[in-house]
Scaffold this motif. Structure first.
Motif, PDB file in Angstrom:
ATOM      1  N   GLU A 251       1.178  -1.639   0.088  1.00  0.00           N
ATOM      2  CA  GLU A 251      -0.094   0.184   0.006  1.00  0.00           C
ATOM      3  C   GLU A 251       1.041   1.168   0.001  1.00  0.00           C
ATOM      4  O   GLU A 251       1.255   1.355   0.353  1.00  0.00           O
ATOM      5  CB  GLU A 251      -1.033  -0.085   1.526  1.00  0.00           C
ATOM      6  N   LYS A 252       0.564   2.501  -0.957  1.00  0.00           N
ATOM      7  CA  LYS A 252       0.850   4.072  -0.797  1.00  0.00           C
ATOM      8  C   LYS A 252      -0.057   4.622   0.180  1.00  0.00           C
ATOM      9  O   LYS A 252      -0.922   4.458   0.226  1.00  0.00           O
ATOM     10  CB  LYS A 252       1.120   4.700  -1.570  1.00  0.00           C
ATOM     11  N   TYR A 253       0.968   5.841   0.948  1.00  0.00           N
ATOM     12  CA  TYR A 253      -0.208   6.863   1.190  1.00  0.00           C
ATOM     13  C   TYR A 253      -0.685   7.330   0.146  1.00  0.00           C
ATOM     14  O   TYR A 253      -0.168   8.249  -0.886  1.00  0.00           O
ATOM     15  CB  TYR A 253       0.741   7.737   2.310  1.00  0.00           C
ATOM     16  N   ARG A 258      -4.635   5.397   3.016  1.00  0.00           N
ATOM     17  CA  ARG A 258      -4.237   4.373   2.008  1.00  0.00           C
ATOM     18  C   ARG A 258      -4.802   3.427   0.563  1.00  0.00           C
ATOM     19  O   ARG A 258      -6.167   3.536   1.687  1.00  0.00           O
ATOM     20  CB  ARG A 258      -3.365   2.379   3.313  1.00  0.00           C
ATOM     21  N   SER A 261      -0.667   0.049  -4.171  1.00  0.00           N
ATOM     22  CA  SER A 261       0.633   0.860  -4.239  1.00  0.00           C
ATOM     23  C   SER A 261       0.146   1.455  -5.510  1.00  0.00           C
ATOM     24  O   SER A 261       0.707   2.312  -6.402  1.00  0.00           O
ATOM     25  CB  SER A 261       1.719   0.130  -3.672  1.00  0.00           C
TER      26      SER A 261
END
Length: 789
Positions: A251-253, A258, A261
């Motif tokens: 996952e990405k911020y 979140r 990604s």
């Protein structure tokens, strides 16, 4: 353990084929872990280097499933077999002093093909405790072990149970480790941070650890991962700092949360290789200020010196912005007139006071100072600024033609009396600066005595808040001075305006309060590694504005008192602030606007741990506080920090010959190096320009000298977009050659002084008296500076 004598030696770790350690771990279905399963490690001199921190390294080859490490093979020596593939790792380690290792690792797939995989370096620490302060520049401060409230942007704390007077630091769902140390993983890549760096401070051992790497490989940005498992009931408390290439995150911020990604794994073929570089530091650190000093000192150790481009002279950039504001930011009808962000817009945000509004927004007009501009500032103060003051003396959040709005997002029309207390601090500080500037430019006749009374009432109201609460809090009912949301470090800015008020009104109690409040915030928050909550829409997340404002307060206190205490505090705040400043020339994606324009991201400022973008500069300050600190200390790294920001901010100002954008006076808000808002790194929204960034660029171009030098030593610094050098020194003068390589004529300001004079504070608004030199486009001019000047 190690000799204090500076050493340089090389370890070539080229071992014979051995039985590789192989680990395969699935925390849960589709949730792989980077933590070591059986204490595996790679044989390396780095392990001895990290021994006193109970640390060790692993060189890894990883196969991914759903962007999680599914099967991970650790090099015990230099060869590892995973599935039907054979990998080699050649490691070179050089050591130049007791606390630094330089590590270069070349990974090569010798045989076989491997799909959806990559390589990594992990540094693991055992006997881990959550008392350690985990750090990643602009993203993690103390691991962000705060109270987390899940809410969308723009957030505001409405539930009374979530905002008691003793409120703990509270943020949205930013990247964080858990307060209890329970298992969690922070997934980043190098675009999420101001410097590709991770580390921690151990207060018990009084030591620090830092890991630096490069931004990217041919696969794109490297990954930066921190994974911890250290809950009370966990028998093996540990943490791992991982750099992986390609940078793969599950996952990405994204804003306040979140999402998947979208990172792409790589299929490898035999013969393919990749090289990763690292700097590893294990150093004495008596306290957090010492830790941040080290981070400041080494932030460019791997990336090296960044470059500069000369695009638009200071004078032209400022003129374009001021001209555009007089055309686009001025509102006038039969009943009122004022400067604002978006005249005619229905949003309250277009008519803010203090933060993102008057009197900061009118300050460049005062500097330019034509009769028309001065008249417009007077009308703005009368019609908008000082009609926005509550009977208490504090200021409301926004004022649209007499309709008052509050700060709580979504309730601005109903909770009209709730405002950031920082707004009043901004009004006090830039209000007094404005009156002082009018006087020094011989326009005291334009000052309405009621303005002075109103500013003094503001200082008195801040005093009342302090006496009532022992701090300033974050959001307050400006009608009755009842706190709505306490805490944060927004109040660190108060010392700047109060110190100026003590001089302007000849009132010592304001100076006493300025000192007491600045010491309070320094001792209780900043020196403990927390600075956050200054913007209106990040709850209390760590942010750069808190640090810039605190630095400004310390420097103003030095200017007023001459006391060295404030320089010492300012040095630490600067080291801390530097962790939000991009330290290198980020490689933007090919064909992005900033890549094609040759934009240098170094010197841009990451906003906050919630708003994960970089921006042209400080919100909203000209950055001359670093010049003042450099004058007082002579620290060349502070000078470099100052130039990175003050020179490069002009890149983002639209001008006819600017390759980034040509709309005159427009300033792009985003210096996008992360993917938190999508895959738009290096993107420019040409339909948008932000008044706040326009103002800070105009202030930067007018309140900083184009050239700074000492007439009696070699100190020489060029900030403006010109080329300059000293060609002659004599007993009576210094001759400076200035070449203007830009497409515009330039008026270059020069601040010259002796080394002894540099130890004395500069006068308030002293920039109006600096020497000015006109240099036409393409011209080289010799300038004689008398040593008495």
């Amino acid at each position: 353990m190690y000799s204090k004598k500076k050493l340089t030696f090389l370890f070539a770790i080229l071992f014979i084929i051995g039985n590789p350690i192989f680990s395969q771990q699935m925390q849960e279905e589709n949730k792989g872990s980077w933590l070591p399963l059986h204490g595996e490690k790679t044989q390396s001199a780095a392990n001895e280097f990290l021994q006193n921190l109970d640390g060790r390294i692993r060189l890894l080859v990883t196969g991914y499933k759903n962007n999680l490490p599914a099967n991970t093979a650790c090099f015990e020596k230099n060869i590892v077999k995973i599935n039907d593939c054979k990998w080699q790792a050649q490691t070179t380690i050089s050591r130049t002093n007791n606390d630094e290792l330089t590590c270069i690792v070349k990974f090569k797939l010798l045989s076989g093909d491997m799909k959806a995989s990559g390589v990594a370096l992990a540094i693991d620490f055992n006997s881990w405790t959550t008392n350690n302060y985990v750090f990643a520049p602009a993203m993690l401060y103390g691991g962000n072990r705060f109270k987390i409230l899940t809410m969308q942007y723009p957030p505001y704390i409405r539930n009374a149970n979530d905002k008691p007077l003793d409120i703990p630091v509270t943020t949205t769902n930013i990247l964080h480790l858990n307060p209890d140390g329970s298992h969690t993983k922070v997934e980043m890549n190098t675009g999420n941070v101001a410097t590709p760096m991770m580390g921690f401070f151990d207060p018990q051992k009084r030591r620090g650890f830092l890991l630096l790497t490069d931004q990217c490989t041919r696969f794109g940005n490297n990954g930066l991962i921190v994974e911890e498992d250290a809950a009370v009931n966990t028998s093996h408390k540990q943490i791992s700092f991982v750099v992986n290439a390609p940078g793969i995150r599950k996952e990405k911020y994204v804003m306040c949360g979140r999402e998947a990604s979208g990172d792409k794994t790589v299929d490898w073929k035999a013969g393919e290789e990749i090289t990763l570089r690292f700097k590893i530091y294990n150093f004495d650190a008596a306290d957090l200020p010492a830790f941040f000093e080290k981070a400041f000192f080494v932030r460019k150790a791997l990336s090296g010196q960044n470059e500069f481009s000369n695009i638009t002279p200071y004078s032209e950039a400022a003129a374009l912005i001021v001209e555009m504001h007089n055309k686009n930011k001025w509102f006038e009808n039969d009943t009122t007139a004022y400067y604002c962000s978006k005249p005619g817009d229905s949003s309250p945000y277009a008519y803010q006071i203090g933060w993102s509004g008057l009197p900061i927004f009118s300050f460049p007009q005062l500097i330019s100072g034509t009769p028309e501009q001065l008249g417009r500032v007077v009308k703005s103060f009368d019609n908008m600024l000082f009609t926005s003051q509550a009977p208490s003396g504090l200021f409301y959040a926004a004022n649209h033609n007499g309709t008052i709005y509050g700060d709580p997002h979504g309730q601005m029309q109903t909770l009209t009396n709730i405002a950031m207390i920082r707004r009043s601090m901004e009004v006090l500080y830039f209000g007094i600066k404005s009156l002082d500037l009018l006087k020094k430019k011989n326009h005291a006749d334009l000052i309405d005595p009621k303005w002075e009374r109103r500013l003094r009432k503001c200082a008195d109201a801040l005093t009342q808040v302090w006496l009532k609460y022992g701090q300033f809090g974050q959001f307050i009912n400006v009608d009755n001075l009842e706190m709505d949301i306490n805490g944060s470090t927004a109040g660190g800015y108060a010392g700047a305006g109060l110190a100026l008020a003590s001089v302007y009104f000849n009132e010592p109690k304001y100076l006493d309060l300025a000192k007491a409040t600045t010491r309070y915030y320094y001792q209780h928050h900043f020196s403990k590694g927390y600075a956050g909550g200054s913007p209106a829409e990040i709850l209390q997340a760590p942010d750069s504005e808190s640090l810039a404002n605190m630095l400004e307060a310390c420097i103003v206190l030095f200017d007023v008192t001459g006391e060295e205490e404030w320089i010492e505090k300012a040095k630490f705040i600067t080291h801390y602030l530097s962790t939000f400043m991009v330290s290198y020339d980020y490689q933007f994606p090919a064909e992005s606007a900033m890549q094609k324009a040759g934009t240098h991201a170094a010197g841009s400022i990451m906003a906050s741990a919630q708003n994960n973008h970089s921006a042209p500069g400080y919100y909203i300050l000209p950055g001359d506080m670093l010049l003042k600190l450099y004058r007082a200390t002579g620290d060349e790294k502070i000078a470099a920090l100052y130039k990175d920001q003050t020179h490069n901010v002009i890149q983002y100002v639209g001008a006819p010959y600017n390759p980034l954008r040509t709309q005159s006076g427009f300033v792009t808000e985003r210096v996008q190096i992360s993917d938190w808002e999508g895959n738009n790194q290096g993107f420019v929204d040409y339909g948008d320009s932000n008044t706040a960034w326009e103002i800070l660029a105009a202030l930067s171009a007018t309140m900083n000298p184009g050239i700074y030098l000492h007439t009696d030593d070699s100190t020489f610094l060029v900030m403006d977009h010109v080329e300059a050098k000293i060609v002659e020194r004599s007993k009576t003068s210094v001759v400076v050659s200035i070449t203007n390589p830009t497409q515009y004529d330039a008026t270059v300001s020069i601040l010259s002084e002796t080394a002894a004079e540099a130890k004395q504070p500069l006068p308030l608004n002293g920039f109006i008296n600096w020497k000015k030199v006109n240099v036409k486009s393409g011209e080289t001019k010799l300038v004689h500076i008398e040593k008495s000047e």
